[in-house]
Design an enzyme around this catalytic site. Structure first.
Site, short mmCIF file in Angstrom:
data_model
loop_
_atom_site.label_atom_id
_atom_site.label_comp_id
_atom_site.label_asym_id
_atom_site.label_seq_id
_atom_site.Cartn_x
_atom_site.Cartn_y
_atom_site.Cartn_z
N GLY A 101 6.59 -5.98 54.23
CA GLY A 101 6.56 -7.51 53.35
C GLY A 101 7.79 -7.28 52.19
N ASP A 327 -1.59 -1.93 44.65
CA ASP A 327 -1.44 -1.07 46.13
C ASP A 327 -2.82 0.08 45.95
OD1 ASP A 327 0.24 -2.68 47.22
OD2 ASP A 327 2.11 -1.43 46.33
C1 S3P Z 1 6.00 -4.91 45.95
C2 S3P Z 1 5.31 -5.66 45.58
C3 S3P Z 1 3.69 -5.77 45.82
C4 S3P Z 1 3.26 -4.60 46.35
C5 S3P Z 1 4.16 -4.03 47.31
C6 S3P Z 1 5.79 -3.74 46.84
C7 S3P Z 1 7.49 -4.78 45.54
O1 S3P Z 1 3.41 -6.97 46.67
O2 S3P Z 1 1.96 -4.83 46.91
O3 S3P Z 1 3.64 -2.94 48.00
O4 S3P Z 1 8.22 -3.85 45.79
O5 S3P Z 1 7.94 -5.85 44.97
P1 S3P Z 1 3.23 -8.25 46.33
O6 S3P Z 1 4.39 -8.84 45.53
O7 S3P Z 1 2.85 -9.41 47.48
O8 S3P Z 1 2.18 -8.24 45.10
#
Ligand code: S3P
Length: 450
Positions: A101, A327
């Site tokens: 993601g 996380d």
């Molecule tokens: C991350 C942001 C978080 C986290 C992901 C890494 C990042 O997600 O859960 O593992 O590197 O910006 P969200 O932006 O959906 O909270």
């Protein structure tokens, strides 16, 4: 099912004291950003300690597809010859971000204000996750997106040919959304302003400043107001990636629950926007100390020492701490299973849209292992069984989620019966050396082949 091959069933059996030094890999968030910002600067960025997990390797491949020269020099040393802000080329093929993601959302932001078209896809987990949270603000810059129902991947983005700067209040606490908007703002003329009500990890802001962008952060009644001046020439950097606190969480939590353990986890990034788990564990009575605190590459770093903690007690985790440990809730729920009393976790709706629905994945697996868990839309409560009283014995589904797989393997390290996961394959996305590292400390984790 595994996203990148046949499922790898694994089993974790109660073990003797864990001891030694756990050198966990580089920070995943900083690794993605190093490659992307390196690709957006003019000249050669060098990186040491890059996480060579599949998520980050997918981002490296994507940066090549957009025209950057990305070279692996071995041993975690990489270089990126960037094409400059606004210099991305149109990729020939589809950009496959695998399980990540962070990768897909940050890259969408980085290309959204260039006049190119790119199509993104991922594995079954990523293709089920919401992307409108990113494409909605990117539309304000003039970027168009067409995807599957519900704003899901695969999705094609047509970057803005004449981008305008935006002022955007992030509606959910998400560093990925904030970062996507900031990266898009790099190629918009004038000032892009992002406002977040709750502080989320600030690596993008810190690194943009390091790469020479004009960026200011102000704490106001509205929240954190981040102002970025567009069209800078980003200067290449040398980046030393600190070790990942989200990976450190696994050996640390294992040491707390396995009798007699004493584990040192050196060089961990302890940026306050990431360190909420360790504060929470100390409040639960964990024997956890920070040694040799220092600053490396603009990030606070320390060696963590975790020792077996028989007196753990459940607590109410302050909801305002959620973003700084988002996380880490899965592995916290494992420690909570070994504590006395209830651990109450509220204000954690975001857990439902991670690599899996993490509340559901953990609640289902913990219940199968004999732990009482209650849950609602944005909360869950784990009632600890206490040391020596965690039954274990179940097979847990990892749902293509690395942190779910690792959390259940930690659960098995002190349970009365072994704990199995249906697929440990996703662990390679963020912690490819998890198995040898835990084995070297004394854990009994194996591929069960069943
Ligand atoms: C991350 C942001 C978080 C986290 C992901 C890494 C990042 O997600 O859960 O593992 O590197 O910006 P969200 O932006 O959906 O909270």
């Amino acid at each position: 099912m595994s996203g990148h091959g046949a499922p790898i069933p694994m089993i974790s059996t109660a073990c003797g004291a864990l001891s030694g030094v756990a050198e966990v890999p580089g920070d995943k968030s900083i690794s993605h950003r190093s490659l992307i910002l390196g690709a957006m600067s003019v000249g050669e960025t060098t990186i040491e300690g890059l996480l060579e997990g599949q998520d980050v390797l997918d981002t490296a491949r994507a940066m090549r597809a957009f025209g950057a020269e990305v070279t692996d020099h071995g041993g975690g040393r990489w270089s990126v010859h960037g094409v400059g802000v606004g210099g991305f080329a149109e990729p020939d093929g589809v950009i496959d971000c695998g399980n990540s993601g962070t990768g897909v959302r940050l890259i969408m932001g980085a290309m959204a204000t260039s006049p190119i078209v790119a199509t993104f896809t991922g594995d079954a987990s990523l293709n089920g996750r919401p992307m409108a949270r990113v494409t909605d603000p990117l539309a304000l810059f003039g970027c168009e997106a067409v995807g599957r129902a519900g704003g899901r991947l695969p999705m094609t983005l047509m970057g803005a040919a004449a981008p305008v700067p935006v002022r955007y209040t992030v509606p959910v606490p998400s560093a990925q959304v904030k970062s996507a908007v900031l990266l898009a703002g790099l190629n918009a003329p004038g000032q892009t302003v992002v406002i977040e009500a709750e502080a989320t990890r600030d690596h993008t802001e810190r690194m943009l400043a390091g790469f020479g962008a004009q960026i200011t952060v102000e704490d106001t009644d509205e929240g954190r107001v981040i102002t970025l001046t567009g069209r800078p020439e980003l200067k290449p950097q040398h980046i030393e990636v600190p070790r990942d606190p989200s990976s450190a969480a696994f050996p640390v939590c294992a040491a707390l629950i396995v009798p007699g353990s004493d584990v040192l986890v050196p060089g961990i990034g302890l940026n306050p926007t990431r360190a909420g788990l360790f504060t929470t564990l100390r409040e639960m009575g964990a024997d956890l100390s920070y040694e040799n605190e220092r600053t490396e590459g603009g990030e606070p770093v320390a060696d963590l020492r975790a020792r077996y903690s028989p007196g753990l007690k459940g607590i109410e985790v302050p909801p305002e701490r959620a973003a700084s440990m988002i996380d880490e809730y899965p592995v916290l729920s494992v420690v909570a299973s070994y504590a006395q009393g209830q651990t109450v976790m509220r204000g954690v709706k975001e857990l439902r849209v991670k690599e899996s629905d993490r509340i559901d994945a953990m609640a289902t697996g913990l219940r199968a292992n004999g732990i009482t868990v209650e849950d609602g839309p944005d909360w869950w409560i784990v009632t600890g069984a206490g040391h020596g009283n965690v039954p274990g014995g179940a097979v847990c589904a990892s749902h293509l989620d690395h942190r779910i797989a690792m959390s259940f393997l930690i659960l098995g390290m002190a349970a009365n019966a072994p704990v199995r996961v249906d697929d440990g394959g996703p662990i390679a996305t963020s912690f490819p050396i998890f198995e040898p590292l835990m084995a070297q400390l004394g854990a009994q984790v194996a591929r069960s082949g069943a």
